[in-house]
Design an enzyme around this catalytic site. Structure first.
Site, PDB file in Angstrom:
ATOM      1  N   SER A 128       0.840  -1.198   0.000  1.00  0.00           N
ATOM      2  CA  SER A 128       0.000   0.000   0.000  1.00  0.00           C
ATOM      3  C   SER A 128       0.877   1.249   0.000  1.00  0.00           C
ATOM      4  O   SER A 128       2.085   1.187   0.208  1.00  0.00           O
ATOM      5  CB  SER A 128      -0.873   0.008   1.246  1.00  0.00           C
ATOM      6  OG  SER A 128      -0.060   0.247   2.384  1.00  0.00           O
ATOM      7  N   LYS A 129       0.218   2.358  -0.205  1.00  0.00           N
ATOM      8  CA  LYS A 129       0.920   3.632  -0.199  1.00  0.00           C
ATOM      9  C   LYS A 129       1.539   3.880   1.185  1.00  0.00           C
ATOM     10  O   LYS A 129       2.618   4.439   1.299  1.00  0.00           O
ATOM     11  CB  LYS A 129      -0.077   4.740  -0.541  1.00  0.00           C
ATOM     12  CG  LYS A 129       0.566   6.092  -0.676  1.00  0.00           C
ATOM     13  CD  LYS A 129      -0.411   7.078  -1.244  1.00  0.00           C
ATOM     14  CE  LYS A 129      -0.159   8.512  -0.850  1.00  0.00           C
ATOM     15  NZ  LYS A 129       0.721   8.817   0.222  1.00  0.00           N
ATOM     16  N   ARG A 130       0.831   3.404   2.210  1.00  0.00           N
ATOM     17  CA  ARG A 130       1.344   3.570   3.577  1.00  0.00           C
ATOM     18  C   ARG A 130       2.697   2.898   3.756  1.00  0.00           C
ATOM     19  O   ARG A 130       3.577   3.423   4.416  1.00  0.00           O
ATOM     20  CB  ARG A 130       0.358   2.986   4.603  1.00  0.00           C
ATOM     21  CG  ARG A 130      -0.878   3.807   4.836  1.00  0.00           C
ATOM     22  CD  ARG A 130      -0.967   4.301   6.287  1.00  0.00           C
ATOM     23  NE  ARG A 130      -0.824   3.246   7.287  1.00  0.00           N
ATOM     24  CZ  ARG A 130      -1.795   2.430   7.659  1.00  0.00           C
ATOM     25  NH1 ARG A 130      -2.985   2.512   7.085  1.00  0.00           N
ATOM     26  NH2 ARG A 130      -1.598   1.548   8.603  1.00  0.00           N
ATOM     27  N   GLY A 166       4.918   2.444   1.530  1.00  0.00           N
ATOM     28  CA  GLY A 166       5.890   3.295   0.843  1.00  0.00           C
ATOM     29  C   GLY A 166       6.256   4.499   1.700  1.00  0.00           C
ATOM     30  O   GLY A 166       7.432   4.822   1.872  1.00  0.00           O
ATOM     31  N   ASP A 167       5.233   5.148   2.263  1.00  0.00           N
ATOM     32  CA  ASP A 167       5.483   6.333   3.092  1.00  0.00           C
ATOM     33  C   ASP A 167       6.349   5.964   4.295  1.00  0.00           C
ATOM     34  O   ASP A 167       7.287   6.669   4.644  1.00  0.00           O
ATOM     35  CB  ASP A 167       4.158   6.924   3.590  1.00  0.00           C
ATOM     36  CG  ASP A 167       3.360   7.527   2.437  1.00  0.00           C
ATOM     37  OD1 ASP A 167       3.959   7.755   1.361  1.00  0.00           O
ATOM     38  OD2 ASP A 167       2.138   7.752   2.603  1.00  0.00           O
TER      39      ASP A 167
END
Ligand code: GLU
Length: 501
Positions: free
Chosen positions: A262-264, A266-267
Protein backbone atom coordinates in the site's frame (compact mmCIF):
# COMPACT_ATOMS: atom_id res chain seq x y z
CA UNK A 1 -6.29 -19.86 -29.49
CA UNK A 2 -6.63 -18.88 -33.09
CA UNK A 3 -7.83 -15.33 -32.48
CA UNK A 4 -5.31 -12.61 -33.20
CA UNK A 5 -3.85 -11.40 -29.91
CA UNK A 6 -5.43 -8.17 -28.68
CA UNK A 7 -4.94 -7.31 -25.05
CA UNK A 8 -5.83 -4.27 -23.07
CA UNK A 9 -5.09 -2.23 -20.02
CA UNK A 10 -8.34 -0.81 -18.68
CA UNK A 11 -7.62 1.55 -15.80
CA UNK A 12 -10.19 3.68 -14.05
CA UNK A 13 -8.82 7.21 -13.74
CA UNK A 14 -9.48 7.51 -10.03
CA UNK A 15 -6.04 8.68 -8.93
CA UNK A 16 -2.38 8.10 -9.70
CA UNK A 17 -1.63 4.73 -11.20
CA UNK A 18 -0.34 2.37 -8.53
CA UNK A 19 2.80 0.39 -9.32
CA UNK A 20 0.63 -2.77 -9.38
CA UNK A 21 -1.43 -1.25 -12.18
CA UNK A 22 1.76 -0.45 -14.03
CA UNK A 23 2.81 -4.09 -13.78
CA UNK A 24 -0.57 -5.14 -15.23
CA UNK A 25 -0.02 -2.75 -18.14
CA UNK A 26 3.52 -4.08 -18.59
CA UNK A 27 2.46 -7.74 -18.67
CA UNK A 28 -0.20 -6.92 -21.24
CA UNK A 29 2.33 -5.00 -23.29
CA UNK A 30 4.84 -7.87 -23.15
CA UNK A 31 2.24 -10.46 -24.02
CA UNK A 32 1.14 -8.46 -27.06
CA UNK A 33 4.74 -7.96 -28.21
CA UNK A 34 5.59 -11.61 -27.71
CA UNK A 35 2.67 -12.72 -29.87
CA UNK A 36 2.87 -9.96 -32.45
CA UNK A 37 -0.47 -8.66 -31.21
CA UNK A 38 -1.98 -5.35 -30.18
CA UNK A 39 -1.83 -3.71 -26.77
CA UNK A 40 -4.57 -1.14 -26.37
CA UNK A 41 -5.72 1.07 -23.53
CA UNK A 42 -9.31 1.79 -22.61
CA UNK A 43 -10.29 4.33 -20.00
CA UNK A 44 -12.98 2.91 -17.70
CA UNK A 45 -14.60 6.04 -16.39
CA UNK A 46 -18.27 5.10 -16.07
CA UNK A 47 -18.21 5.83 -12.35
CA UNK A 48 -18.46 9.59 -12.48
CA UNK A 49 -18.32 9.90 -8.69
CA UNK A 50 -14.79 8.63 -8.69
CA UNK A 51 -13.48 10.83 -11.48
CA UNK A 52 -10.19 12.54 -10.58
CA UNK A 53 -8.87 15.36 -12.76
CA UNK A 54 -5.43 14.68 -14.17
CA UNK A 55 -5.53 10.95 -13.52
CA UNK A 56 -6.00 10.05 -17.17
CA UNK A 57 -3.11 12.21 -18.34
CA UNK A 58 -1.02 10.70 -15.56
CA UNK A 59 -1.65 7.17 -16.86
CA UNK A 60 -0.56 8.05 -20.38
CA UNK A 61 2.49 9.93 -19.18
CA UNK A 62 3.57 7.07 -16.93
CA UNK A 63 3.32 4.46 -19.67
CA UNK A 64 5.13 6.71 -22.09
CA UNK A 65 7.95 7.28 -19.63
CA UNK A 66 8.33 3.52 -19.25
CA UNK A 67 8.27 2.98 -23.00
CA UNK A 68 5.16 0.81 -22.93
CA UNK A 69 2.57 3.06 -24.55
CA UNK A 70 -0.47 1.37 -26.07
CA UNK A 71 -0.76 1.29 -29.84
CA UNK A 72 -4.48 2.07 -29.77
CA UNK A 73 -6.15 4.38 -27.30
CA UNK A 74 -7.87 7.74 -26.85
CA UNK A 75 -6.68 9.89 -29.74
CA UNK A 76 -4.47 7.18 -31.26
CA UNK A 77 -5.49 4.61 -33.88
CA UNK A 78 -9.07 4.60 -32.67
CA UNK A 79 -9.99 1.50 -34.63
CA UNK A 80 -12.66 0.46 -32.15
CA UNK A 81 -13.17 3.89 -30.58
CA UNK A 82 -14.10 5.74 -28.60
CA UNK A 83 -11.63 4.37 -26.08
CA UNK A 84 -13.11 6.30 -23.19
CA UNK A 85 -16.16 4.54 -21.77
CA UNK A 86 -17.90 7.79 -20.83
CA UNK A 87 -18.00 8.53 -24.56
CA UNK A 88 -19.56 5.15 -25.30
CA UNK A 89 -22.23 5.70 -22.69
CA UNK A 90 -25.22 5.61 -25.06
CA UNK A 91 -24.51 2.15 -26.41
CA UNK A 92 -24.53 0.10 -23.22
CA UNK A 93 -28.25 0.37 -22.62
CA UNK A 94 -28.97 -1.64 -25.74
CA UNK A 95 -26.90 -4.51 -24.36
CA UNK A 96 -28.67 -4.43 -21.03
CA UNK A 97 -31.95 -4.61 -22.94
CA UNK A 98 -30.74 -7.59 -24.91
CA UNK A 99 -30.10 -9.45 -21.68
CA UNK A 100 -33.52 -8.53 -20.34
CA UNK A 101 -35.14 -9.74 -23.56
CA UNK A 102 -33.32 -13.07 -23.41
CA UNK A 103 -34.28 -13.58 -19.77
CA UNK A 104 -30.73 -13.15 -18.50
CA UNK A 105 -31.38 -9.90 -16.67
CA UNK A 106 -34.28 -8.17 -14.98
CA UNK A 107 -35.38 -4.78 -13.82
CA UNK A 108 -35.28 -4.08 -10.09
CA UNK A 109 -37.05 -1.20 -8.36
CA UNK A 110 -35.86 -1.82 -4.80
CA UNK A 111 -34.85 1.54 -3.39
CA UNK A 112 -31.58 1.97 -1.48
CA UNK A 113 -33.71 2.38 1.67
CA UNK A 114 -35.58 -0.86 1.04
CA UNK A 115 -32.31 -2.73 0.45
CA UNK A 116 -30.87 -1.24 3.57
CA UNK A 117 -33.88 -2.40 5.58
CA UNK A 118 -33.42 -5.94 4.25
CA UNK A 119 -29.78 -5.80 5.19
CA UNK A 120 -30.53 -4.71 8.73
CA UNK A 121 -33.25 -7.30 9.05
CA UNK A 122 -30.88 -10.05 8.04
CA UNK A 123 -28.15 -8.78 10.32
CA UNK A 124 -30.53 -8.85 13.27
CA UNK A 125 -30.96 -12.55 12.59
CA UNK A 126 -27.24 -13.12 12.18
CA UNK A 127 -27.50 -13.44 8.40
CA UNK A 128 -26.15 -11.54 5.42
CA UNK A 129 -28.51 -10.15 2.82
CA UNK A 130 -27.56 -11.03 -0.73
CA UNK A 131 -29.73 -10.17 -3.71
CA UNK A 132 -29.79 -13.57 -5.42
CA UNK A 133 -31.81 -16.59 -6.51
CA UNK A 134 -32.94 -17.21 -2.92
CA UNK A 135 -34.90 -14.05 -2.60
CA UNK A 136 -35.16 -12.36 -5.99
CA UNK A 137 -38.65 -13.72 -6.39
CA UNK A 138 -39.69 -11.98 -3.20
CA UNK A 139 -38.17 -8.60 -3.97
CA UNK A 140 -39.45 -5.64 -5.97
CA UNK A 141 -38.51 -6.39 -9.57
CA UNK A 142 -39.74 -7.47 -12.98
CA UNK A 143 -39.82 -11.09 -11.82
CA UNK A 144 -42.45 -10.19 -9.22
CA UNK A 145 -44.32 -7.37 -10.99
CA UNK A 146 -46.44 -7.87 -14.08
CA UNK A 147 -45.07 -6.62 -17.41
CA UNK A 148 -47.67 -3.83 -17.51
CA UNK A 149 -46.89 -2.75 -14.01
CA UNK A 150 -43.18 -2.60 -14.81
CA UNK A 151 -43.79 -0.42 -17.85
CA UNK A 152 -46.10 1.79 -15.86
CA UNK A 153 -43.61 2.31 -13.09
CA UNK A 154 -40.83 3.07 -15.55
CA UNK A 155 -43.09 5.51 -17.39
CA UNK A 156 -43.91 7.27 -14.15
CA UNK A 157 -40.21 7.97 -13.72
CA UNK A 158 -39.42 5.56 -10.93
CA UNK A 159 -35.73 4.74 -10.44
CA UNK A 160 -34.60 1.23 -11.30
CA UNK A 161 -31.51 -0.82 -12.03
CA UNK A 162 -30.90 -3.81 -14.27
CA UNK A 163 -29.60 -6.92 -12.51
CA UNK A 164 -28.06 -10.07 -13.89
CA UNK A 165 -30.18 -13.17 -13.39
CA UNK A 166 -27.54 -15.60 -12.20
CA UNK A 167 -28.31 -19.18 -13.23
CA UNK A 168 -28.92 -21.58 -10.33
CA UNK A 169 -27.43 -24.94 -9.39
CA UNK A 170 -24.46 -24.86 -11.66
CA UNK A 171 -20.80 -25.45 -11.01
CA UNK A 172 -18.68 -23.46 -13.40
CA UNK A 173 -15.30 -24.88 -14.34
CA UNK A 174 -13.36 -21.83 -15.40
CA UNK A 175 -9.88 -21.67 -16.81
CA UNK A 176 -7.28 -19.18 -15.79
CA UNK A 177 -3.92 -19.32 -17.57
CA UNK A 178 -2.03 -18.72 -14.33
CA UNK A 179 -4.22 -20.59 -11.87
CA UNK A 180 -5.48 -23.46 -13.96
CA UNK A 181 -9.04 -24.63 -13.43
CA UNK A 182 -11.14 -22.80 -10.88
CA UNK A 183 -14.58 -23.98 -9.77
CA UNK A 184 -17.39 -21.60 -8.87
CA UNK A 185 -20.81 -22.51 -7.54
CA UNK A 186 -23.34 -20.17 -9.16
CA UNK A 187 -25.61 -20.44 -6.13
CA UNK A 188 -23.06 -18.43 -4.17
CA UNK A 189 -23.14 -15.49 -6.55
CA UNK A 190 -25.31 -12.41 -6.16
CA UNK A 191 -27.35 -10.85 -8.93
CA UNK A 192 -25.00 -7.98 -9.73
CA UNK A 193 -26.27 -4.65 -10.99
CA UNK A 194 -25.36 -4.24 -14.65
CA UNK A 195 -27.02 -0.93 -15.31
CA UNK A 196 -27.48 1.81 -12.76
CA UNK A 197 -30.36 4.17 -12.09
CA UNK A 198 -28.22 7.09 -13.28
CA UNK A 199 -28.30 5.65 -16.81
CA UNK A 200 -24.73 4.39 -16.71
CA UNK A 201 -23.54 0.80 -16.97
CA UNK A 202 -21.60 -0.71 -14.10
CA UNK A 203 -18.03 -1.82 -14.57
CA UNK A 204 -19.14 -5.40 -15.26
CA UNK A 205 -21.42 -4.65 -18.19
CA UNK A 206 -19.28 -1.98 -19.80
CA UNK A 207 -16.14 -4.06 -19.40
CA UNK A 208 -17.60 -7.17 -21.06
CA UNK A 209 -19.32 -5.29 -23.87
CA UNK A 210 -16.16 -3.36 -24.66
CA UNK A 211 -13.83 -6.32 -24.41
CA UNK A 212 -16.10 -8.04 -26.91
CA UNK A 213 -16.49 -5.10 -29.29
CA UNK A 214 -12.80 -4.31 -29.14
CA UNK A 215 -12.01 -7.95 -29.92
CA UNK A 216 -10.02 -8.66 -26.79
CA UNK A 217 -8.42 -12.08 -27.00
CA UNK A 218 -6.95 -12.24 -23.47
CA UNK A 219 -7.86 -10.45 -20.28
CA UNK A 220 -4.73 -10.04 -18.15
CA UNK A 221 -5.49 -8.22 -14.92
CA UNK A 222 -4.89 -8.17 -11.17
CA UNK A 223 -6.00 -10.92 -8.83
CA UNK A 224 -8.51 -8.58 -7.20
CA UNK A 225 -10.74 -9.18 -10.24
CA UNK A 226 -10.83 -12.94 -9.84
CA UNK A 227 -14.13 -12.89 -7.90
CA UNK A 228 -15.72 -11.17 -10.92
CA UNK A 229 -14.62 -13.94 -13.26
CA UNK A 230 -17.75 -16.16 -12.97
CA UNK A 231 -20.06 -13.23 -13.64
CA UNK A 232 -17.98 -12.16 -16.61
CA UNK A 233 -17.95 -15.63 -18.11
CA UNK A 234 -21.71 -15.93 -17.55
CA UNK A 235 -22.22 -12.60 -19.27
CA UNK A 236 -20.31 -13.75 -22.33
CA UNK A 237 -22.44 -16.86 -22.38
CA UNK A 238 -25.66 -14.88 -22.00
CA UNK A 239 -24.71 -12.69 -24.95
CA UNK A 240 -23.67 -15.72 -26.99
CA UNK A 241 -20.16 -14.34 -27.40
CA UNK A 242 -16.86 -16.16 -27.29
CA UNK A 243 -15.14 -15.25 -24.02
CA UNK A 244 -11.52 -14.15 -24.03
CA UNK A 245 -8.94 -16.19 -22.14
CA UNK A 246 -8.20 -14.98 -18.63
CA UNK A 247 -5.06 -14.54 -16.56
CA UNK A 248 -5.16 -13.06 -13.08
CA UNK A 249 -1.82 -11.70 -11.90
CA UNK A 250 -0.60 -12.32 -8.35
CA UNK A 251 -0.79 -9.60 -5.74
CA UNK A 252 2.19 -7.41 -5.01
CA UNK A 253 2.92 -7.84 -1.33
CA UNK A 254 4.37 -5.58 1.35
CA UNK A 255 8.17 -5.72 1.80
CA UNK A 256 7.70 -6.83 5.40
CA UNK A 257 4.80 -8.83 6.79
CA UNK A 258 1.74 -9.88 4.88
CA UNK A 259 -0.84 -8.22 2.71
CA UNK A 260 -1.05 -6.04 -0.31
CA UNK A 261 1.53 -3.34 -0.91
CA UNK A 262 0.00 0.00 0.00
CA UNK A 263 0.92 3.63 -0.20
CA UNK A 264 1.34 3.57 3.58
CA UNK A 265 4.15 0.99 3.27
CA UNK A 266 5.89 3.30 0.84
CA UNK A 267 5.48 6.33 3.09
CA UNK A 268 6.73 4.38 6.11
CA UNK A 269 9.77 2.89 4.44
CA UNK A 270 10.57 5.78 2.14
CA UNK A 271 9.97 4.38 -1.31
CA UNK A 272 7.44 5.38 -3.98
CA UNK A 273 4.48 3.22 -4.96
CA UNK A 274 3.73 5.40 -7.98
CA UNK A 275 5.65 5.64 -11.24
CA UNK A 276 5.49 9.45 -11.32
CA UNK A 277 5.07 12.06 -8.65
CA UNK A 278 1.45 12.91 -7.86
CA UNK A 279 0.39 16.16 -6.28
CA UNK A 280 -2.83 16.88 -4.48
CA UNK A 281 -3.92 19.49 -1.97
CA UNK A 282 -2.99 17.03 0.77
CA UNK A 283 0.56 16.79 -0.43
CA UNK A 284 2.96 15.16 -2.80
CA UNK A 285 3.35 11.42 -3.31
CA UNK A 286 6.76 10.59 -4.65
CA UNK A 287 7.32 8.82 -7.94
CA UNK A 288 10.01 6.54 -9.29
CA UNK A 289 10.85 9.00 -12.03
CA UNK A 290 11.45 11.88 -9.64
CA UNK A 291 13.43 9.65 -7.27
CA UNK A 292 15.91 9.19 -10.08
CA UNK A 293 15.02 5.71 -11.25
CA UNK A 294 15.67 4.88 -14.86
CA UNK A 295 12.56 3.67 -16.68
CA UNK A 296 14.45 0.53 -17.81
CA UNK A 297 15.12 -0.34 -14.17
CA UNK A 298 11.49 0.10 -13.19
CA UNK A 299 10.34 -2.04 -16.11
CA UNK A 300 12.87 -4.68 -15.15
CA UNK A 301 11.96 -4.92 -11.48
CA UNK A 302 8.24 -4.87 -12.24
CA UNK A 303 8.62 -7.69 -14.75
CA UNK A 304 10.19 -9.85 -12.07
CA UNK A 305 7.33 -9.30 -9.64
CA UNK A 306 5.65 -12.64 -10.15
CA UNK A 307 7.52 -13.77 -13.24
CA UNK A 308 10.92 -15.15 -14.22
CA UNK A 309 12.21 -16.86 -17.33
CA UNK A 310 13.10 -20.06 -15.50
CA UNK A 311 16.78 -19.20 -15.16
CA UNK A 312 18.65 -17.06 -12.65
CA UNK A 313 18.74 -14.18 -15.08
CA UNK A 314 17.63 -10.91 -13.56
CA UNK A 315 18.60 -8.18 -15.97
CA UNK A 316 16.32 -7.89 -18.97
CA UNK A 317 15.85 -5.10 -21.45
CA UNK A 318 12.30 -4.43 -22.59
CA UNK A 319 13.16 -6.16 -25.86
CA UNK A 320 14.43 -9.26 -24.06
CA UNK A 321 11.40 -9.31 -21.82
CA UNK A 322 9.10 -9.21 -24.81
CA UNK A 323 10.94 -12.19 -26.24
CA UNK A 324 10.99 -14.33 -23.11
CA UNK A 325 7.71 -13.36 -21.50
CA UNK A 326 5.35 -16.26 -20.92
CA UNK A 327 2.08 -16.07 -19.01
CA UNK A 328 2.48 -19.72 -18.10
CA UNK A 329 5.51 -18.78 -16.06
CA UNK A 330 3.69 -16.20 -13.94
CA UNK A 331 3.39 -17.43 -10.35
CA UNK A 332 0.18 -17.83 -8.44
CA UNK A 333 1.65 -16.72 -5.14
CA UNK A 334 1.93 -13.06 -4.27
CA UNK A 335 5.20 -11.32 -5.09
CA UNK A 336 7.05 -9.49 -2.34
CA UNK A 337 8.03 -5.96 -3.16
CA UNK A 338 11.68 -5.32 -2.33
CA UNK A 339 12.64 -1.63 -2.37
CA UNK A 340 16.32 -2.41 -1.71
CA UNK A 341 16.45 -4.77 -4.65
CA UNK A 342 14.83 -2.10 -6.79
CA UNK A 343 17.73 0.22 -6.01
CA UNK A 344 20.11 -2.54 -7.01
CA UNK A 345 18.35 -2.71 -10.37
CA UNK A 346 18.80 1.00 -10.81
CA UNK A 347 22.49 0.69 -10.00
CA UNK A 348 22.84 -2.04 -12.62
CA UNK A 349 21.40 0.24 -15.28
CA UNK A 350 23.37 3.21 -14.04
CA UNK A 351 26.73 1.48 -14.46
CA UNK A 352 25.95 0.39 -17.99
CA UNK A 353 25.37 3.97 -19.11
CA UNK A 354 28.27 5.78 -20.72
CA UNK A 355 30.26 8.27 -18.64
CA UNK A 356 29.23 10.95 -21.11
CA UNK A 357 25.54 10.26 -20.67
CA UNK A 358 25.86 10.19 -16.91
CA UNK A 359 27.87 13.42 -17.00
CA UNK A 360 25.02 15.09 -18.81
CA UNK A 361 22.60 13.92 -16.17
CA UNK A 362 24.93 15.16 -13.44
CA UNK A 363 25.72 18.51 -15.07
CA UNK A 364 22.56 20.39 -13.97
CA UNK A 365 23.37 19.77 -10.30
CA UNK A 366 26.84 21.16 -10.86
CA UNK A 367 25.74 24.27 -12.69
CA UNK A 368 23.27 24.93 -9.90
CA UNK A 369 26.30 25.14 -7.64
CA UNK A 370 28.03 27.43 -10.08
CA UNK A 371 30.57 24.79 -11.04
CA UNK A 372 31.68 24.55 -14.63
CA UNK A 373 34.01 21.80 -15.65
CA UNK A 374 35.54 20.41 -18.78
CA UNK A 375 33.38 17.60 -20.21
CA UNK A 376 36.14 15.02 -20.45
CA UNK A 377 37.23 15.70 -16.89
CA UNK A 378 33.68 15.30 -15.67
CA UNK A 379 33.33 12.04 -17.54
CA UNK A 380 36.52 10.81 -15.83
CA UNK A 381 35.14 11.78 -12.40
CA UNK A 382 31.88 10.00 -13.16
CA UNK A 383 33.75 6.89 -14.21
CA UNK A 384 35.50 6.85 -10.84
CA UNK A 385 32.40 7.14 -8.67
CA UNK A 386 29.55 5.49 -10.55
CA UNK A 387 30.27 2.04 -9.11
CA UNK A 388 29.26 3.37 -5.72
CA UNK A 389 26.00 5.04 -6.77
CA UNK A 390 22.43 3.84 -7.09
CA UNK A 391 21.27 7.18 -8.44
CA UNK A 392 22.74 10.15 -10.26
CA UNK A 393 21.45 12.23 -7.34
CA UNK A 394 24.13 10.59 -5.18
CA UNK A 395 26.94 11.74 -7.46
CA UNK A 396 27.51 15.04 -5.71
CA UNK A 397 28.01 13.48 -2.32
CA UNK A 398 30.33 10.93 -3.81
CA UNK A 399 32.40 13.43 -5.73
CA UNK A 400 32.24 16.82 -4.00
CA UNK A 401 35.95 16.71 -3.15
CA UNK A 402 36.80 16.76 -6.85
CA UNK A 403 35.26 20.22 -7.03
CA UNK A 404 35.86 21.74 -3.60
CA UNK A 405 38.62 21.36 -1.06
CA UNK A 406 37.38 19.75 2.14
CA UNK A 407 36.46 22.22 4.84
CA UNK A 408 35.86 19.59 7.49
CA UNK A 409 37.89 16.51 8.27
CA UNK A 410 36.28 13.31 9.41
CA UNK A 411 37.03 13.14 13.14
CA UNK A 412 37.67 9.45 13.35
CA UNK A 413 39.90 9.52 10.30
CA UNK A 414 41.79 12.50 11.72
CA UNK A 415 43.25 10.11 14.33
CA UNK A 416 45.56 8.97 11.56
CA UNK A 417 47.16 12.36 11.62
CA UNK A 418 50.08 11.72 13.98
CA UNK A 419 52.84 13.87 15.38
CA UNK A 420 55.25 13.02 12.64
CA UNK A 421 52.65 13.56 9.91
CA UNK A 422 53.12 17.31 9.24
CA UNK A 423 56.83 16.81 8.55
CA UNK A 424 56.13 13.89 6.24
CA UNK A 425 53.44 15.81 4.42
CA UNK A 426 55.65 18.77 3.80
CA UNK A 427 58.39 16.50 2.41
CA UNK A 428 55.68 15.05 0.21
CA UNK A 429 54.44 18.32 -1.23
CA UNK A 430 57.97 19.36 -1.97
CA UNK A 431 58.37 16.15 -3.89
CA UNK A 432 55.14 16.79 -5.75
CA UNK A 433 56.13 20.35 -6.64
CA UNK A 434 58.94 18.97 -8.77
CA UNK A 435 56.79 16.62 -10.82
CA UNK A 436 55.92 17.92 -14.27
CA UNK A 437 53.88 15.02 -15.58
CA UNK A 438 51.06 14.89 -13.02
CA UNK A 439 49.36 11.87 -14.50
CA UNK A 440 48.08 9.33 -12.02
CA UNK A 441 50.54 6.57 -12.91
CA UNK A 442 53.58 8.84 -13.00
CA UNK A 443 52.82 10.43 -9.64
CA UNK A 444 52.13 7.02 -8.17
CA UNK A 445 55.52 5.67 -9.30
CA UNK A 446 57.41 8.67 -7.96
CA UNK A 447 55.62 8.74 -4.61
CA UNK A 448 56.01 5.01 -4.08
CA UNK A 449 59.70 5.13 -4.97
CA UNK A 450 60.19 7.95 -2.51
CA UNK A 451 58.44 5.99 0.25
CA UNK A 452 60.49 2.88 -0.51
CA UNK A 453 63.80 4.78 -0.54
CA UNK A 454 63.03 6.46 2.75
CA UNK A 455 61.51 3.34 4.26
CA UNK A 456 58.24 5.11 5.01
CA UNK A 457 55.24 2.82 5.57
CA UNK A 458 52.33 3.11 3.12
CA UNK A 459 49.72 3.94 5.75
CA UNK A 460 51.84 6.72 7.20
CA UNK A 461 51.60 8.69 3.99
CA UNK A 462 48.58 7.48 2.13
CA UNK A 463 46.00 7.90 4.89
CA UNK A 464 46.94 11.46 5.85
CA UNK A 465 47.21 12.29 2.17
CA UNK A 466 43.71 10.99 1.54
CA UNK A 467 42.44 12.88 4.53
CA UNK A 468 44.03 16.08 3.18
CA UNK A 469 42.53 15.71 -0.28
CA UNK A 470 39.13 14.19 0.48
CA UNK A 471 38.46 15.08 4.11
CA UNK A 472 37.71 11.45 4.92
CA UNK A 473 39.08 8.00 4.24
CA UNK A 474 36.86 7.36 1.26
CA UNK A 475 36.91 7.69 -2.49
CA UNK A 476 38.58 6.07 -5.46
CA UNK A 477 42.27 5.55 -6.18
CA UNK A 478 44.12 8.46 -4.62
CA UNK A 479 46.44 9.13 -7.54
CA UNK A 480 43.43 9.36 -9.87
CA UNK A 481 42.01 12.04 -7.61
CA UNK A 482 45.34 13.90 -7.69
CA UNK A 483 45.49 13.83 -11.46
CA UNK A 484 41.97 15.19 -11.72
CA UNK A 485 42.25 18.01 -9.23
CA UNK A 486 45.75 18.83 -10.52
CA UNK A 487 49.09 19.59 -8.99
CA UNK A 488 48.35 23.02 -7.58
CA UNK A 489 45.14 22.00 -5.89
CA UNK A 490 46.77 18.86 -4.48
CA UNK A 491 49.56 20.85 -2.90
CA UNK A 492 47.27 23.54 -1.60
CA UNK A 493 45.06 20.92 0.07
CA UNK A 494 48.05 19.29 1.73
CA UNK A 495 49.17 22.68 3.05
CA UNK A 496 45.68 23.37 4.35
CA UNK A 497 45.59 20.07 6.15
CA UNK A 498 48.97 20.77 7.77
CA UNK A 499 47.61 24.10 8.96
CA UNK A 500 44.28 22.77 10.17
CA UNK A 501 44.87 19.31 11.59
N1 GLU B 1 -11.38 -0.80 -14.69
C1 GLU B 1 -10.85 -1.94 -14.02
C2 GLU B 1 -9.71 -1.46 -13.16
O1 GLU B 1 -9.72 -0.36 -12.77
C3 GLU B 1 -10.44 -2.96 -15.05
C4 GLU B 1 -10.38 -4.36 -14.55
C5 GLU B 1 -10.18 -5.31 -15.72
O2 GLU B 1 -9.07 -5.30 -16.25
O3 GLU B 1 -11.11 -5.98 -16.07
O4 GLU B 1 -8.77 -2.13 -12.85
Amino acid sequence: MSRPVRVRFAPSPTGPLHIGGVRTALFNYLFAKKHGGVFYLRIEDTDQNRFVPGAEEYIFEALEWLGISPSETVGKNEKFGPYRQSERETMYREYADRLIASGNAYIAFDTPEALDAHRKDHEANGKTFIYNHHNREKLDNSLTNSAEKVLERIASGEDYVVRFKTPVDEVLHLKDIIRGEIKFDTNLLDDKVLFKSDGMPTYHLANIVDDHLMETSHVIRGEEWLPSLPLHVLLYRAFGWEAPEFAHLPLILKPIGNGKLSKRDGDKMGFPVFPLEWQTEEGVSSGYREKGFFPEAVVNFLALLGWNDGSEKELFSLEELAQSFDLNRVHKAGAKFDPEKNKWFNHQYLITKSDEELSQLFAPALSEKGISIDASKLAKIVSLIKERAHFVSEFWELSDYFFEAPTLYDEKAAKNWKEETPALMSDLFQLLENIDDFSSSNVETIVKDWMAQNEIGMGKVMQPLRLSLVGALKGPHLFDIMELIGKEETISRIKRAIANL
